[in-house]
Scaffold this motif. Structure first.
Motif, mmCIF file in Angstrom:
data_model
loop_
_atom_site.group_PDB
_atom_site.id
_atom_site.type_symbol
_atom_site.label_atom_id
_atom_site.label_comp_id
_atom_site.label_asym_id
_atom_site.label_seq_id
_atom_site.Cartn_x
_atom_site.Cartn_y
_atom_site.Cartn_z
ATOM 1 N N ASN A 156 -46.356 39.553 -110.114
ATOM 2 C CA ASN A 156 -45.760 39.584 -108.356
ATOM 3 C C ASN A 156 -45.041 40.267 -108.033
ATOM 4 N N SER A 157 -43.968 41.414 -108.604
ATOM 5 C CA SER A 157 -42.916 42.139 -108.300
ATOM 6 C C SER A 157 -42.879 43.338 -107.452
ATOM 7 N N VAL A 158 -42.233 43.337 -107.203
ATOM 8 C CA VAL A 158 -42.520 44.584 -106.016
ATOM 9 C C VAL A 158 -41.093 45.664 -106.115
ATOM 10 N N ASN A 159 -41.411 46.369 -106.590
ATOM 11 C CA ASN A 159 -40.685 47.419 -107.097
ATOM 12 C C ASN A 159 -40.426 48.932 -106.491
ATOM 13 N N LEU A 160 -39.418 49.764 -105.437
ATOM 14 C CA LEU A 160 -38.799 50.062 -104.942
ATOM 15 C C LEU A 160 -38.289 51.587 -105.872
ATOM 16 N N SER A 161 -39.748 52.955 -105.395
ATOM 17 C CA SER A 161 -39.044 54.092 -105.903
ATOM 18 C C SER A 161 -36.712 54.694 -105.627
ATOM 19 N N LYS A 162 -36.252 54.663 -106.751
ATOM 20 C CA LYS A 162 -34.620 54.801 -106.742
ATOM 21 C C LYS A 162 -34.521 56.167 -106.275
ATOM 22 N N LYS A 163 -35.619 57.121 -105.983
ATOM 23 C CA LYS A 163 -35.080 58.277 -104.680
ATOM 24 C C LYS A 163 -34.981 57.443 -103.044
ATOM 25 N N THR A 165 -33.119 55.856 -101.253
ATOM 26 C CA THR A 165 -31.766 56.008 -100.902
ATOM 27 C C THR A 165 -31.210 54.764 -100.589
ATOM 28 N N ASP A 166 -31.401 55.148 -98.850
ATOM 29 C CA ASP A 166 -31.262 54.174 -97.196
ATOM 30 C C ASP A 166 -31.460 52.440 -97.490
ATOM 31 N N LYS A 167 -30.474 52.015 -97.667
ATOM 32 C CA LYS A 167 -30.047 50.678 -98.025
ATOM 33 C C LYS A 167 -31.449 49.563 -97.134
ATOM 34 N N THR A 171 -34.390 47.454 -97.995
ATOM 35 C CA THR A 171 -34.824 46.071 -96.960
ATOM 36 C C THR A 171 -36.116 45.765 -96.744
ATOM 37 N N ARG A 172 -35.905 47.297 -95.845
ATOM 38 C CA ARG A 172 -37.579 46.915 -94.629
ATOM 39 C C ARG A 172 -39.128 46.667 -95.529
ATOM 40 N N LEU A 173 -39.028 47.975 -96.110
ATOM 41 C CA LEU A 173 -40.724 48.021 -97.439
ATOM 42 C C LEU A 173 -40.254 47.094 -98.519
ATOM 43 N N GLN A 174 -39.029 46.412 -98.773
ATOM 44 C CA GLN A 174 -39.428 45.599 -99.772
ATOM 45 C C GLN A 174 -39.708 44.110 -98.989
ATOM 46 N N ARG A 175 -39.036 44.066 -97.749
ATOM 47 C CA ARG A 175 -40.123 42.364 -96.486
ATOM 48 C C ARG A 175 -41.730 43.079 -96.504
ATOM 49 N N LEU A 176 -42.047 43.779 -96.433
ATOM 50 C CA LEU A 176 -43.511 44.455 -95.625
ATOM 51 C C LEU A 176 -44.374 44.694 -97.105
ATOM 52 N N MET A 177 -43.944 45.034 -98.093
ATOM 53 C CA MET A 177 -44.950 44.507 -99.503
ATOM 54 C C MET A 177 -44.752 43.754 -100.187
ATOM 55 N N GLY A 186 -48.656 43.297 -108.299
ATOM 56 C CA GLY A 186 -47.482 43.812 -108.241
ATOM 57 C C GLY A 186 -47.646 45.217 -107.741
ATOM 58 N N VAL A 187 -46.877 45.514 -106.598
ATOM 59 C CA VAL A 187 -46.565 46.901 -106.311
ATOM 60 C C VAL A 187 -45.159 47.692 -106.549
ATOM 61 N N ILE A 188 -44.900 49.034 -106.624
ATOM 62 C CA ILE A 188 -44.244 49.565 -106.829
ATOM 63 C C ILE A 188 -44.690 51.051 -105.393
ATOM 64 N N VAL A 189 -43.305 50.922 -104.358
ATOM 65 C CA VAL A 189 -43.627 51.418 -103.486
ATOM 66 C C VAL A 189 -42.690 53.152 -103.682
ATOM 67 N N ARG A 190 -43.803 54.398 -103.417
ATOM 68 C CA ARG A 190 -43.176 55.667 -104.280
ATOM 69 C C ARG A 190 -41.847 56.268 -102.649
ATOM 70 N N THR A 191 -41.763 57.104 -103.137
ATOM 71 C CA THR A 191 -40.702 58.175 -102.292
ATOM 72 C C THR A 191 -41.441 58.344 -100.783
ATOM 73 N N VAL A 192 -42.250 58.965 -101.262
ATOM 74 C CA VAL A 192 -43.447 59.008 -99.675
ATOM 75 C C VAL A 192 -43.395 57.878 -98.472
ATOM 76 N N ALA A 193 -43.240 56.979 -98.887
ATOM 77 C CA ALA A 193 -43.726 55.649 -98.318
ATOM 78 C C ALA A 193 -42.623 55.362 -96.797
ATOM 79 N N GLN A 194 -40.988 56.912 -97.050
ATOM 80 C CA GLN A 194 -40.192 56.246 -96.270
ATOM 81 C C GLN A 194 -40.268 56.375 -94.782
ATOM 82 N N SER A 195 -40.613 55.133 -93.824
ATOM 83 C CA SER A 195 -40.443 55.631 -92.641
ATOM 84 C C SER A 195 -42.387 55.283 -92.605
ATOM 85 N N ARG A 196 -42.835 54.973 -92.762
ATOM 86 C CA ARG A 196 -44.309 54.717 -92.974
ATOM 87 C C ARG A 196 -44.366 53.804 -92.492
ATOM 88 N N ASP A 197 -45.067 52.925 -91.311
ATOM 89 C CA ASP A 197 -45.272 52.105 -90.624
ATOM 90 C C ASP A 197 -46.495 51.324 -91.472
#
Length: 519
Positions: A156-163, A165-167, A171-177, A186-197
């Protein structure tokens, strides 16, 4: 910085080359019957429990049983086993987990015989391909990779790539997913997901869920050793992981592969569809990009550096050893320390490239040229870390030791790429004595005459070594032109660096190899 992907289809499978600024960076060979790829999910059977290793050996259809350690079971192995049992017995009809009651997590330092029993069916994922004498390495922490996210069932966790770095973006990706993911996934968000809608992320999530759903339908009627969910081929996985703004060309020479990749790109990134090209030139696609020459020069025991130095690369069962040598490096620098720093910096860049190119893993020990100043040692460490940043495998780079040695560990998930670059002489077969090799031109001429006059072929082509190509095409009235005047048909000559100096192949107008009856 431009990235290009070149795919050459052969009878033995696909050869895949990733180029960065025209330089070969990764090279893969994908065989058509190759199984047990990283990411594949199988229905296995527990064959043996080894409490001394706290591990199990699982039959997934390979000649040797696969290895599954307790730490790779994942915290929710009991939930996975319960769900697998429900699906096989037809009590569960779909892959949805919203109504599924999760089992308690297992202990982090527990024993494997408390979780698994002999002959029990188990859903497992390949995390390391068979290497040398070892079978595949398995995990029960199932995950399904998409372009922007990795889907993890029974979590049930949502984890984000360590790469990332923008806080604010984190936060946006954590809430969205958290808002769009289904229950018990559960979901692991990859680096390429930055700025994606949200639309792009949700589409990728649905694609992963669809893949999981199809796998569960197959699981209902699956037999032990069956593959339930297959990872995509190597070319598509490279495109999935690396396709971005810097990716500006994908060239393939097979119509079928072209259509497959086109439909895949249309699914994940329609705006990038125009970068895909079908190669239909006279020369082979690898020859066109100068890759045959790069492959021959980069996979040898000795690798040259641009400034005159060179590397010696030795492979053993336990580790890889790389020795850095200054060679004929000019002494234009101020002193020996400056020369050593210059050669070591060049070597660090080439070594980072070689690790990816050969897919070297495990322990790598590098013997750099001795440096006296601690500041210079730090510079080499920084250069290596910077060059390794683009490597997709997990790695650790340690600073130079007192003896000038650098130790690197790099995750190895598939056998290392090794290409034999020392060729046995095609004429003497390695004996060291040959007949007059100059006769090769006469042999080609005899075969050409036989094919054009006795077999009545037309529009033929000959693949041959660049040396022979130059011999037949040089001059105002070349040998090739003389053939045209003699036989009233044009014979195409194709350079092929992969052939030996005295090797050649005749092809008919359909590109099929012509069997030679005359010598």
């Amino acid at each position: 910085m431009s990235n290009e992907l070149v795919i050459n289809s052969t009878q033995k499978g696909e050869r895949i080359a990733l180029l960065q600024d025209k330089r070969l960076l990764e090279y893969h060979v994908e065989e058509p019957d190759h199984s047990f790829t990283v990411g594949d999910i199988y229905l296995g059977t527990v064959r043996k429990l080894v409490t001394g290793l706290n591990a199990a050996f699982v039959d997934v259809g390979y000649e040797k049983d696969a290895f599954l350690h307790y730490l790779d079971l994942g915290p929710n192995i009991n939930s996975l086993n319960k769900f697998t049992k429900d699906v096989i017995s037809k009590r569960a009809n779909s892959g949805k987990l919203s109504a599924f009651k999760m089992e308690p997590e297992i202990e982090k330092l527990g024993k494997i015989d408390k979780v698994l029993v002999k002959n029990q069916p188990i859903l497992v994922q390949i995390v390391k391909e068979p290497i040398s004498t070892k079978g595949p390495r398995l995990s029960c922490d199932i995950s399904i990779a998409g372009r922007y996210i990795v889907l993890v069932p029974f979590s049930n966790s949502v984890n984000l790539s360590k790469k990332i770095t923008d806080k604010q973006e984190r936060t946006r990706l954590q809430r969205l997913m958290s808002s769009i993911k289904p229950a018990n996934f559960g979901v692991i968000v990859r680096t390429v997901a930055q700025s994606r809608d949200v639309e792009e992320l949700d589409k990728d999530l649905q694609n992963c869920l669809e893949k999981w759903e199809k796998g569960i339908k197959l699981l209902r009627d699956a037999k032990p050793r069956d593959r339930v969910i297959g990872e995509m081929n190597r070319a598509s996985s490279i495109i999935r992981d690396m396709l971005n703004e810097s990716f500006d060309s994908i060239t393939v020479d097979s119509k079928d592969v072209f259509e497959d990749i086109k439909s895949y790109i249309r699914t994940i990134a329609p705006d990038k569809e125009n970068i895909l090209k079908l190669h239909n030139g006279k020369n082979k696609v690898f020859e066109q990009f100068g890759l045959e020459k790069q492959i021959k020069s980069l996979f040898g025991r000795s690798v040259s550096l641009p400034g005159g130095g060179y590397l010696i690369i030795e492979h053993t069962e336990a580790l890889h050893v790389i020795d850095v040598n200054s060679g004929n490096k000019s002494n234009s620098e101020e002193d020996q320390e400056a020369t050593a720093l210059s050669v070591n910096s060049e070597a660090a860049k080439e070594i980072a490239r070689q690790l990816r190119l050969r897919d070297m893993g495990g322990i790598i020990v590098i013997d750099f040229i001795d440096l006296k100043k601690a500041d210079n040692k730090r510079k080499i460490h920084d250069v290596m870390r910077e060059e390794m940043k683009s490597d997709r495998s997990k790695y650790t780079v340690l600073p130079l030791s007192k003896f000038g040695l650098m130790q690197i560990t790099r995750q190895r998930v598939r056998p290392e790429m090794n290409i034999v670059t020392r060729e046995t002489c095609p004429t003497c077969g390695g004996t060291g004595t040959i007949q007059a090799s100059i006769l090769i031109t006469d042999i080609i001429l005899n075969n050409l005459d036989y094919i054009l006059t006795k077999q009545n072929e037309s529009r033929i082509s000959i693949s041959l070594h660049p040396f022979l190509h130059a011999y037949f095409t040089k001059g105002l009235i070349s040998q090739q032109m003389k053939w045209f005047f003699t036989y009233k048909t044009w014979v195409s000559l194709i350079k092929d660096s992969s052939l030996g100096v005295v090797d050649f192949t005749f092809h008919n107008k359909f590109g099929e190899v012509i069997e030679l009856n005359a010598q």
